[in-house]
Design a protein around this motif. Sequence first.
Motif, short mmCIF file in Angstrom:
data_model
loop_
_atom_site.label_atom_id
_atom_site.label_comp_id
_atom_site.label_asym_id
_atom_site.label_seq_id
_atom_site.Cartn_x
_atom_site.Cartn_y
_atom_site.Cartn_z
N ILE A 188 0.78 -1.17 -0.18
CA ILE A 188 0.15 0.17 0.05
C ILE A 188 0.98 1.08 0.03
CG2 ILE A 188 -1.83 1.29 1.43
CD1 ILE A 188 -2.77 -1.36 2.05
N ILE A 189 1.90 1.08 0.79
CA ILE A 189 2.84 2.35 0.89
C ILE A 189 3.59 2.54 -0.50
CG2 ILE A 189 5.14 3.19 1.94
CD1 ILE A 189 4.10 2.13 4.60
N ILE A 190 3.97 1.54 -1.16
CA ILE A 190 4.52 1.65 -2.52
C ILE A 190 3.73 2.01 -3.57
CG2 ILE A 190 5.48 0.30 -4.46
CD1 ILE A 190 6.98 -1.58 -2.20
N GLN A 191 2.39 1.77 -3.49
CA GLN A 191 1.32 2.11 -4.49
C GLN A 191 1.07 3.68 -4.22
OE1 GLN A 191 1.24 0.11 -6.97
NE2 GLN A 191 -0.93 -0.17 -7.00
N PHE A 192 1.00 3.90 -3.06
CA PHE A 192 0.66 5.46 -2.61
C PHE A 192 1.74 6.51 -3.17
CE2 PHE A 192 -1.18 9.06 -0.66
CZ PHE A 192 -0.03 9.83 -0.05
N PHE A 193 2.81 5.93 -2.97
CA PHE A 193 4.31 6.50 -3.22
C PHE A 193 4.25 6.91 -4.71
CE2 PHE A 193 8.02 8.61 -2.44
CZ PHE A 193 9.01 8.36 -3.48
N SER A 194 4.15 5.58 -5.44
CA SER A 194 4.33 5.63 -7.03
C SER A 194 3.06 6.56 -7.56
CB SER A 194 4.10 4.36 -7.40
OG SER A 194 3.09 3.72 -7.31
N CYS A 195 1.80 6.70 -7.04
CA CYS A 195 0.84 7.53 -7.51
C CYS A 195 1.13 8.71 -7.21
CB CYS A 195 -0.26 7.11 -6.99
SG CYS A 195 -1.16 5.42 -7.52
N SER A 196 1.67 9.42 -6.07
CA SER A 196 1.97 10.70 -5.70
C SER A 196 3.07 11.17 -6.66
CB SER A 196 2.35 10.68 -4.14
OG SER A 196 3.51 10.07 -3.98
N GLN A 197 3.91 10.16 -7.14
CA GLN A 197 5.21 10.52 -8.19
C GLN A 197 4.76 10.96 -9.63
OE1 GLN A 197 8.25 11.10 -6.94
NE2 GLN A 197 7.32 11.09 -4.95
N LYS A 198 3.55 10.61 -9.74
CA LYS A 198 3.06 11.12 -11.12
C LYS A 198 3.14 12.31 -11.31
CE LYS A 198 0.82 6.54 -12.09
NZ LYS A 198 -0.55 5.97 -12.44
N THR A 206 1.48 15.08 -13.45
CA THR A 206 0.34 15.59 -14.55
C THR A 206 0.25 17.02 -14.67
OG1 THR A 206 -0.67 13.58 -14.17
CG2 THR A 206 -1.90 15.36 -15.24
N ILE A 207 0.58 17.55 -15.62
CA ILE A 207 0.50 19.07 -15.91
C ILE A 207 -0.45 19.50 -17.04
CG2 ILE A 207 1.92 21.29 -16.52
CD1 ILE A 207 4.41 19.55 -16.11
N ILE A 245 -6.74 22.54 -23.97
CA ILE A 245 -6.16 22.26 -22.66
C ILE A 245 -5.31 21.02 -22.89
CG2 ILE A 245 -6.71 21.56 -20.48
CD1 ILE A 245 -9.59 23.00 -20.80
N ILE A 246 -4.15 21.24 -22.45
CA ILE A 246 -3.15 20.02 -22.59
C ILE A 246 -2.76 19.51 -21.40
CG2 ILE A 246 -0.65 19.45 -23.40
CD1 ILE A 246 -0.93 21.95 -25.46
N THR A 247 -2.87 18.01 -21.48
CA THR A 247 -2.56 17.41 -19.99
C THR A 247 -1.38 16.68 -20.35
OG1 THR A 247 -4.84 17.21 -19.42
CG2 THR A 247 -3.53 15.72 -18.33
N ASN A 248 -0.28 16.74 -19.73
CA ASN A 248 0.85 16.23 -20.10
C ASN A 248 1.25 15.12 -18.90
OD1 ASN A 248 2.55 17.14 -22.25
ND2 ASN A 248 2.42 19.04 -21.25
N ASN A 249 1.58 14.04 -19.03
CA ASN A 249 1.79 12.93 -17.97
C ASN A 249 3.17 12.17 -18.70
OD1 ASN A 249 2.25 11.09 -16.11
ND2 ASN A 249 -0.23 10.55 -16.17
N LYS A 250 4.38 12.70 -18.53
CA LYS A 250 5.51 12.18 -18.74
C LYS A 250 5.56 12.25 -20.58
CE LYS A 250 6.33 9.41 -14.95
NZ LYS A 250 6.69 8.12 -14.22
N ASN A 251 5.77 11.12 -21.11
CA ASN A 251 5.64 11.43 -22.62
C ASN A 251 4.61 11.10 -23.43
OD1 ASN A 251 8.64 11.51 -22.43
ND2 ASN A 251 8.81 9.30 -22.47
N LYS A 252 3.60 11.03 -22.55
CA LYS A 252 1.97 11.15 -23.24
C LYS A 252 1.35 12.40 -23.15
CE LYS A 252 1.96 6.78 -24.42
NZ LYS A 252 1.77 6.45 -25.72
#
Length: 178
Positions: A9-19, A21-22, A44-51
């Motif tokens: 659960i901690i790993i999932q929470f940490f990885s989700c918080s690292q995304k 999105t701009i 309206i542009i939503t960036n998430n890493k290379n997508k």
Amino acid sequence: MKYLLSIFIIIQFFSCSQKTTINETYYYSIFDEENNVKGYFKRIITNNKNKRVDSIFRYDKQKELQNTRLEEFSIKEGVVKSSNGRDLLIISKKDSCYSHFSTSNNEYKSCYLGKSKLNLTDMAYDNSYKFLITEIITDGLSNYRYYDEDFVLLRQEYKDGFLDYYRIDRVNKIEGLK
């Protein structure tokens, strides 16, 4: 078991918080041959890493919403590709061209014309990326497109084909768009 579940659960929470999105909003005016405003766009542009997902809203000149559409892009080291296959922007060398097909099997030709100076009403760019995009069909439609360093459209200008002249320019803000 509880210990492993807690770590998961901690790993999932940490990885989700690292995304990262701009969201960015850009405005455009559409002009005819006499430089009269014919309508507007909001992107309206939503960036998430290379997508990247662009939500595009088209308005008439009374600022009434006419239609919306989504465009998805993958962006990697000087290559921008839309998920529908209509856009393929490759910055390799000046005057290089690439042919590609859209998901609806229409053929397009994309030519990188190099970096260009571009003066818009609200801003100036010394190093915009300039492309000539041609849809290869019976009458064909060609337009010049200028992009900033993030591959966000600055200007699209009709070159030739079966449509009346138009130009789409990025502006800072358009009052009254919803």
